[in-house]
Design an enzyme around this catalytic site. Structure first.
Site, mmCIF file in Angstrom:
data_model
loop_
_atom_site.group_PDB
_atom_site.id
_atom_site.type_symbol
_atom_site.label_atom_id
_atom_site.label_comp_id
_atom_site.label_asym_id
_atom_site.label_seq_id
_atom_site.Cartn_x
_atom_site.Cartn_y
_atom_site.Cartn_z
ATOM 1 N N ARG A 24 0.826 -1.216 0.000
ATOM 2 C CA ARG A 24 0.000 0.000 0.000
ATOM 3 C C ARG A 24 0.859 1.264 0.000
ATOM 4 N NH1 ARG A 24 -3.558 -0.055 4.970
ATOM 5 N NH2 ARG A 24 -1.652 -0.961 5.790
ATOM 6 N N ASN A 42 -5.966 -2.711 2.217
ATOM 7 C CA ASN A 42 -5.932 -4.162 2.390
ATOM 8 C C ASN A 42 -7.356 -4.655 2.585
ATOM 9 O OD1 ASN A 42 -3.141 -4.372 2.295
ATOM 10 N ND2 ASN A 42 -2.896 -4.312 4.507
#
Length: 97
Positions: A24, A42
């Protein structure tokens, strides 16, 4: 709001070893470098989900990056789908869902 020919929005779902490897954070940095707006998060199923909006070449470059990810990631596949235009300003990491 309709997408212009120069601007596209895509929904991505990234599968593989993509959590706990700075995916990320790395995607956020890549998107910001490319000028892509949207978000990344996520998912509890172990995938990473993202929405990317911007100039078609920049979004495609981020999709290409998503297939590789950061060095520790092991991307198995990336699902890409068209999505409605996104009015996000900047690119952010979101909480896990």
């Amino acid at each position: 709001m309709a997408e212009s020919a120069a601007s596209i929005t895509r929904h991505l779902r990234i599968h593989g070893l993509v959590q706990g490897v700075y995916y990320r954070k790395s995607m956020t940095e890549a998107a910001r470098r490319l000028g892509v707006q949207g978000w990344v998060r996520n998912r509890q199923d172990g995938t990473v989900e993202a929405l990317a909006s911007g100039a078609a070449p920049a979004v495609q470059a981020l999709i290409d990056w998503a297939h590789e990810g950061p060095p520790a990631a092991r991307v198995e596949r990336v699902e890409v789908a068209e999505a409605p235009a996104c009015d996000a300003q900047g690119f952010e990491q979101r909480e896990t869902v």
